[in-house]
Design a protein around this motif. Structure first.
Motif, PDB file in Angstrom:
ATOM      1  N   SER A 254       0.845  -1.189   0.000  1.00  0.00           N
ATOM      2  CA  SER A 254       0.000   0.000   0.000  1.00  0.00           C
ATOM      3  C   SER A 254       0.874   1.230   0.000  1.00  0.00           C
ATOM      4  N   PHE A 255       0.260   2.369  -0.262  1.00  0.00           N
ATOM      5  CA  PHE A 255       0.989   3.630  -0.303  1.00  0.00           C
ATOM      6  C   PHE A 255       0.905   4.370   1.023  1.00  0.00           C
ATOM      7  N   LYS A 256       0.626   3.625   2.090  1.00  0.00           N
ATOM      8  CA  LYS A 256       0.388   4.297   3.379  1.00  0.00           C
ATOM      9  C   LYS A 256       1.561   5.190   3.775  1.00  0.00           C
ATOM     10  N   ALA A 257       2.774   4.696   3.634  1.00  0.00           N
ATOM     11  CA  ALA A 257       3.938   5.489   4.034  1.00  0.00           C
ATOM     12  C   ALA A 257       3.979   6.786   3.243  1.00  0.00           C
ATOM     13  N   TYR A 258       3.603   6.718   1.965  1.00  0.00           N
ATOM     14  CA  TYR A 258       3.630   7.915   1.125  1.00  0.00           C
ATOM     15  C   TYR A 258       2.566   8.898   1.542  1.00  0.00           C
ATOM     16  N   ARG A 259       1.399   8.361   1.905  1.00  0.00           N
ATOM     17  CA  ARG A 259       0.327   9.252   2.342  1.00  0.00           C
ATOM     18  C   ARG A 259       0.748  10.019   3.586  1.00  0.00           C
ATOM     19  N   ILE A 260       1.409   9.319   4.495  1.00  0.00           N
ATOM     20  CA  ILE A 260       1.853   9.972   5.728  1.00  0.00           C
ATOM     21  C   ILE A 260       2.836  11.094   5.411  1.00  0.00           C
ATOM     22  N   VAL A 261       3.772  10.803   4.496  1.00  0.00           N
ATOM     23  CA  VAL A 261       4.775  11.810   4.163  1.00  0.00           C
ATOM     24  C   VAL A 261       4.126  13.028   3.510  1.00  0.00           C
ATOM     25  N   PHE A 262       3.206  12.770   2.560  1.00  0.00           N
ATOM     26  CA  PHE A 262       2.604  13.893   1.850  1.00  0.00           C
ATOM     27  C   PHE A 262       1.662  14.698   2.720  1.00  0.00           C
ATOM     28  N   ALA A 263       1.083  14.030   3.731  1.00  0.00           N
ATOM     29  CA  ALA A 263       0.146  14.752   4.584  1.00  0.00           C
ATOM     30  C   ALA A 263       0.847  15.819   5.407  1.00  0.00           C
ATOM     31  N   ASP A 264       2.131  15.699   5.567  1.00  0.00           N
ATOM     32  CA  ASP A 264       2.842  16.643   6.408  1.00  0.00           C
ATOM     33  C   ASP A 264       2.994  17.982   5.693  1.00  0.00           C
ATOM     34  N   PRO A 265       2.533  19.064   6.314  1.00  0.00           N
ATOM     35  CA  PRO A 265       2.571  20.373   5.639  1.00  0.00           C
ATOM     36  C   PRO A 265       3.986  20.893   5.405  1.00  0.00           C
ATOM     37  N   GLY A 266       4.904  20.407   6.239  1.00  0.00           N
ATOM     38  CA  GLY A 266       6.252  20.938   6.114  1.00  0.00           C
ATOM     39  C   GLY A 266       6.946  20.556   4.823  1.00  0.00           C
ATOM     40  N   PHE A 267       6.424  19.522   4.137  1.00  0.00           N
ATOM     41  CA  PHE A 267       7.100  18.997   2.951  1.00  0.00           C
ATOM     42  C   PHE A 267       7.277  20.074   1.892  1.00  0.00           C
ATOM     43  N   GLN A 268       6.143  20.696   1.498  1.00  0.00           N
ATOM     44  CA  GLN A 268       6.218  21.659   0.400  1.00  0.00           C
ATOM     45  C   GLN A 268       7.058  22.864   0.780  1.00  0.00           C
ATOM     46  N   ALA A 269       6.815  23.370   2.005  1.00  0.00           N
ATOM     47  CA  ALA A 269       7.507  24.593   2.424  1.00  0.00           C
ATOM     48  C   ALA A 269       9.015  24.381   2.444  1.00  0.00           C
ATOM     49  N   SER A 270       9.452  23.277   3.058  1.00  0.00           N
ATOM     50  CA  SER A 270      10.896  23.079   3.179  1.00  0.00           C
ATOM     51  C   SER A 270      11.516  22.773   1.825  1.00  0.00           C
ATOM     52  N   PHE A 271      10.803  22.029   0.958  1.00  0.00           N
ATOM     53  CA  PHE A 271      11.359  21.741  -0.353  1.00  0.00           C
ATOM     54  C   PHE A 271      11.488  23.020  -1.174  1.00  0.00           C
ATOM     55  N   ALA A 272      10.450  23.881  -1.095  1.00  0.00           N
ATOM     56  CA  ALA A 272      10.503  25.133  -1.843  1.00  0.00           C
ATOM     57  C   ALA A 272      11.678  25.979  -1.382  1.00  0.00           C
ATOM     58  N   TYR A 273      11.848  26.059  -0.062  1.00  0.00           N
ATOM     59  CA  TYR A 273      12.959  26.836   0.476  1.00  0.00           C
ATOM     60  C   TYR A 273      14.284  26.320  -0.062  1.00  0.00           C
ATOM     61  N   SER A 274      14.478  25.009   0.030  1.00  0.00           N
ATOM     62  CA  SER A 274      15.745  24.437  -0.429  1.00  0.00           C
ATOM     63  C   SER A 274      15.942  24.631  -1.921  1.00  0.00           C
ATOM     64  N   ALA A 275      14.850  24.556  -2.694  1.00  0.00           N
ATOM     65  CA  ALA A 275      14.975  24.717  -4.144  1.00  0.00           C
ATOM     66  C   ALA A 275      15.447  26.137  -4.479  1.00  0.00           C
ATOM     67  N   VAL A 276      14.866  27.125  -3.786  1.00  0.00           N
ATOM     68  CA  VAL A 276      15.273  28.512  -4.040  1.00  0.00           C
ATOM     69  C   VAL A 276      16.740  28.719  -3.678  1.00  0.00           C
ATOM     70  N   ILE A 277      17.114  28.207  -2.499  1.00  0.00           N
ATOM     71  CA  ILE A 277      18.510  28.320  -2.072  1.00  0.00           C
ATOM     72  C   ILE A 277      19.423  27.643  -3.081  1.00  0.00           C
TER      73      ILE A 277
END
Lengths: 367, 260, 294
Positions: free
Chosen positions: B39-62
């Motif tokens: 199942s994709f349960k582990a993926y759902r847990i990771v994506f549900a976390d709001p910090g994912f997008q924010a931190s990835f965006a920050y790192s991408a800009v840097i």
């Protein structure tokens, strides 16, 4: 005479009343001062370690103070180094408080990196686990345990000697490298304590001999054991602190089912200590944090994370521990035999184990 | 003729196997979070976390800023070393190798000592200042890769002739760099850019100790002490970073002067 | 050379001036963001725990355990660098000059970017999940072909296994770094060589390799230093058994058991010296082969 006695009683009563009022006052002052500072900077506090996630959340909710968490992956040495490197820095990179292994407390004090503070529950902390002047103080302890993947291991081992059995081929791992990680060194030490039948002085050597044999028999897996490697199958038996093993067991949630066993002999306890940085940018928030950690609420927070708080005996005596919490822990009888190594004993064992691991155990792999 | 066409396919195929199989094994494990079924349960847990997008965006800009600063620093230097200052080459190459052997944690502690709020250059005193410090740290970390790629690219073109031709046509130095040299070392710069991007996205120690909300510390927060989520996170991070590189590749191929 | 109307000496002066000004940003940058922050390391290598000057740490580097560590690290680094250079070169060659479909090259480039920085812990885990005793490939080989690689003598937790794991980031690095050079190898030269009667082997020996040799040597140096400084993968895979110098370093500077940072700094200083020596060897080799190239 009577008036003298009366005067004495009244003055003693007044003193006590003023003392407790002073205590209550000073606590309020502390809270106000800490709130004015507004932030606390911590380091090396993973959320799954001793339930720190909930402990930090509880502190934030209770006092409305921001908690700035640095590097949860830091080791004790990193925390000390962080204090040193941030000496002139009042920015958010400077840690206010540290949580380090027992031996790092006196070392940091000697380097002048700490400031003393005695929490209000100071007297209930055992003397052997604190610095008399208040520079560092024990916060929690755990004992060395086995974590077993029940899908892959049919018979759960009960003691160190069991691990040498043939049915555990390619199963036993430590939770770190014995040259660097305290958890791994204490694991070897505990095995040695069992083999040496309680003779602490010989435990280091005997531990090395035990692992040499474990390796020769092919039971030892030289990989760092973690919940991922346990689940995947590379390290079905991991030797780790009980609080780590228990929290991993909960996180795995039965997939695979795991059991945490405290060995019958060779039970070694490891104490960690709290301290406030001498250069803390938010000293009042730091002191309030300490008050919180050593209050009943904070101590029980650690207990929920399966770490035995340092005031465990005091809390148990006063019936402050909820029964359901006690039920989740391994039986208390197993902890009674726990050895709390002194600083000198720990240092001697570390010296032997870390330096001689490669020679004695010879787990250095062939080409 | 036929035989020589099969050999590259075999080479590519073997390479693909070697690189994809460990990823498949990780993926297979990450799917095992629910007992007894995939199942994709582990993926759902990771994506549900709001910090994912924010931190990835920050790192991408840097990461993009790091690439720009890195290119601006390395290309002129490599060019000058090759063309005018060959005796400086051993020194420059040695310096560019140092970030590989000096532990990052030593360097970041050095930064904290040198640039803290009570020093001459209080970079850590503000969030933007710390961001700048982090960018410089990453430029330093990616220096070995950026330099080697650009240097290799410069060797393959005849910079001497190019420079003389441009000079004889009256070009100023900035123009030579930007419009003659840079387009010709595009491939090298692109290689360096890919490596830099990947470094910045995954870097943990410096971002964590400098207290910046980057993707590396976020991954550590999610993955520590868990079994299945780190595997899912590794796959996700791999996929997203790969996609970003594809974007960089696309932008680069659309820019003027590119042949492919 | 100069086409300006200035007298030659003034023109030369101006040129040299600009060159040095041009590299000034780089020098300043490395000074302020690499050398000075790491200066603590160099100073600390010569101090004891109280800050007094001592050579004890340097002398301690001669301990047999530490020397063995350095040797082991050198062996692993050299092996993974050599294999990485060779295999990466062949892979890049296949993709760039092998006339494969157009999508293959950008795919390989972008993939290499990601793979070259694949962090140590997930990488070690990926290989354990593939070739470990309970790994996917191990299991497949056993069920489909009844072939137990472990009984045949293979072990992931060995020198071979560690090198194999290191290649996961070494090969992509090589691919990325050698691509600009392979791009410069024009197809016309191959065709010209064959019209003049050269065989494939002669083309390679006399045209292609001399051109590729300096960048390949430079790539080897980069891969070598890359492996030399790698810690996370080794620690996660064979931490307690393979005593690489980075693990020893880690133990002193970061570990939570031993704590002799000054010895750690001395170990790091030793690593820097070794890197410098290999850089020197590379310069020497490159200059010797420069004759062959010209």
């Amino acid at each position: 005479m009577k008036t003298n006695g009366m005067r004495l009683t009244v003055s003693v009563l007044a003193l006590v009343a003023s003392g407790s009022m002073a205590l209550a006052d000073s606590m309020d002052d502390l809270v106000a001062a800490a709130k004015k500072e507004g932030t606390l900077t911590t380091i090396a506090l993973p959320h799954d370690w001793c339930g720190y996630g909930d402990v930090i959340a509880g502190f934030k909710a209770k006092y409305g103070i921001e908690v700035n968490e640095l590097n949860p992956d830091a080791g004790s040495a990193d925390e000390i180094e962080a204090i040193k490197a941030n000496k002139g820095n009042t920015g958010p990179q400077a840690p206010d408080v540290i949580d380090v292994g027992l031996s790092f407390g006196p070392a940091a004090k000697a380097e002048g990196l700490l400031q003393p503070y005695k929490v209000s529950t100071w007297d209930t902390i055992p003397d052997s686990a604190k610095d008399a002047e208040g520079y560092w103080y024990g916060d929690y302890y755990g004992v060395m345990a086995f974590m077993v993947n029940k899908d892959l291991v049919k018979t759960v081992p009960n003691d160190w000697a069991d691990l040498l059995s043939d049915e555990y081929a390619n199963t036993v791992a430590l939770a770190g490298a014995p040259q660097t990680a305290n958890q791994a060194i204490q694991g070897v030490f505990a095995a040695g304590l069992s083999a040496a039948k309680g003779d602490v002085a010989k435990a280091g050597e005997e531990g090395l001999k035990f692992f040499a044999e474990l390796n020769k028999k092919g039971n030892f897996v030289p990989v760092t054991g973690k919940s991922a490697s346990l689940a995947q199958g590379t390290t079905p038996i991991i030797i780790a602190w009980d609080y780590n093993a228990l929290s991993w067991r909960d996180v795995l949630a039965g997939n695979p089912p795991a059991e945490v066993v405290i060995p019958k002999t060779g039970v070694v306890a490891g104490v960690y200590v709290q301290a406030i940085s001498a250069y803390a940018p938010h000293p009042n928030a730091a002191k309030l944090w300490m008050e919180y950690l050593y209050s009943d609420e904070g101590q029980l927070g650690w207990l929920k994370g399966y770490c035995h708080p340092i005031r465990f005996n005091d809390l148990a005596k006063n019936g402050k521990i909820p029964q359901d919490l006690l039920d989740k822990l391994p039986p208390a009888a197993a902890y009674e035999k726990a050895l709390f190594p002194t600083l000198e004993q720990q240092a001697a064992a570390k010296e032997v184990i870390a330096k001689q691991w490669n020679d004695v155990v010879g787990a250095e792999v062939a080409k | 003729m036929n035989q020589s066409r099969i050999i590259p396919w075999i080479g590519f195929g073997l390479g693909a196997l070697y690189f994809l199989i460990p990823l498949i094994a990780t993926f297979e494990f990450s799917m095992r979070m629910e007992r007894g079924t995939y199942s994709f349960k582990a993926y759902r847990i990771v994506f549900a976390d709001p910090g994912f997008q924010a931190s990835f965006a920050y790192s991408a800009v840097i990461a993009v800023l790091t690439i720009i600063v890195g290119v601006a620093l390395v290309v002129p230097t490599a060019y000058l070393v090759q063309l005018k200052l060959p005796r400086l080459r051993p020194v420059v190459e040695f310096l560019t190798l140092l970030p590989l052997v000096i532990p990052a944690i030593v360097i970041v502690f050095g930064y904290l000592r040198m640039y803290n709020s009570s020093s001459i250059l209080p970079l850590t005193g503000s969030a933007r200042g710390t961001d700048l410090l982090l960018i410089f740290a990453y430029v330093m970390l990616s220096l070995p890769y950026m330099y080697r790629s650009v240097d290799t690219a410069l060797r393959t073109i005849d910079i001497r002739t190019l420079t003389e031709a441009a000079q004889s046509l009256g070009s100023s130095w900035p123009r030579i760099m930007l419009q003659v040299i840079l387009p010709n070392v595009r491939v090298g710069v692109l290689s360096g850019a890919f490596l830099t991007f990947a470094i910045v996205i995954g870097e943990f120690t410096m971002a964590s100790l400098l207290n910046r909300p980057a993707f590396g510390p976020y991954m550590q927060l999610i993955g520590a002490n868990r079994a299945y989520e780190p595997a899912a996170l590794a796959i996700i991070a791999f996929a997203v970073t790969w996609a970003c590189m594809g974007l960089i590749q696309l932008v680069a191929s659309l820019s003027p002067g590119s042949k492919r | 050379m100069s086409t300006t109307a200035l007298p030659a000496s003034a023109a030369r002066d101006r040129r040299i001036n600009w060159s040095w000004v041009g590299v000034l940003p780089f020098i300043a940058f490395t000074l302020f963001f690499l050398i000075l922050p790491a200066a603590n390391l160099i100073v600390g290598a010569f101090q004891d725990a109280n800050g007094a000057f001592t050579l004890k740490n340097i002398v301690n580097l001669g301990q047999p355990a530490i020397v063995r560590s350095y040797v082991l690290s050198l062996q692993v680094s050299a092996a993974s660098a050599a294999a990485g250079v060779l295999l990466g070169f062949l892979l890049a060659l296949a993709v760039i000059h092998g006339m494969l479909p157009r999508w293959v090259r950008p795919t390989l480039m972008t993939f290499s970017g990601v793979a070259s920085q694949f962090a140590g812990v997930p990488l070690a885990f990926a290989f354990l999940a593939t070739l470990g005793r309970t790994g996917l490939v191990t299991a497949i080989l056993m069920t489909l072909f009844d072939f137990n690689i472990y009984r045949a003598g293979f072990n992931l937790l060995s020198f071979l296994g560690l090198t194999l794991t290191y290649l996961y980031f070494q090969i992509p690095l090589m691919v990325l770094v050698i691509t600009p050079a392979l791009d410069g190898l024009k197809r016309e030269w191959r065709e010209a060589a064959s019209t003049l009667g050269a065989t494939g082997g002669q083309y390679w020996r006399m045209v292609a390799l001399p051109i590729l040799w300096p960048p390949m040597l430079g790539a080897f140096l980069l891969l070598f230093a890359n492996a030399f400084g790698a810690i996370a993968t080794a620690y996660a895979l064979t931490g307690s058994s393979f005593n690489l110098i980075t693990i020893l370093l880690y133990a002193q500077i970061r570990g939570d058991a031993l704590h002799d940072p000054n010895l750690g700094y001395a170990l790091a200083l030793g690593m820097i010296v070794i890197t410098g020596v290999s850089n020197g060897a590379y310069i020497w080799l490159a200059s010797r082969s420069a004759r062959w190239i010209r």
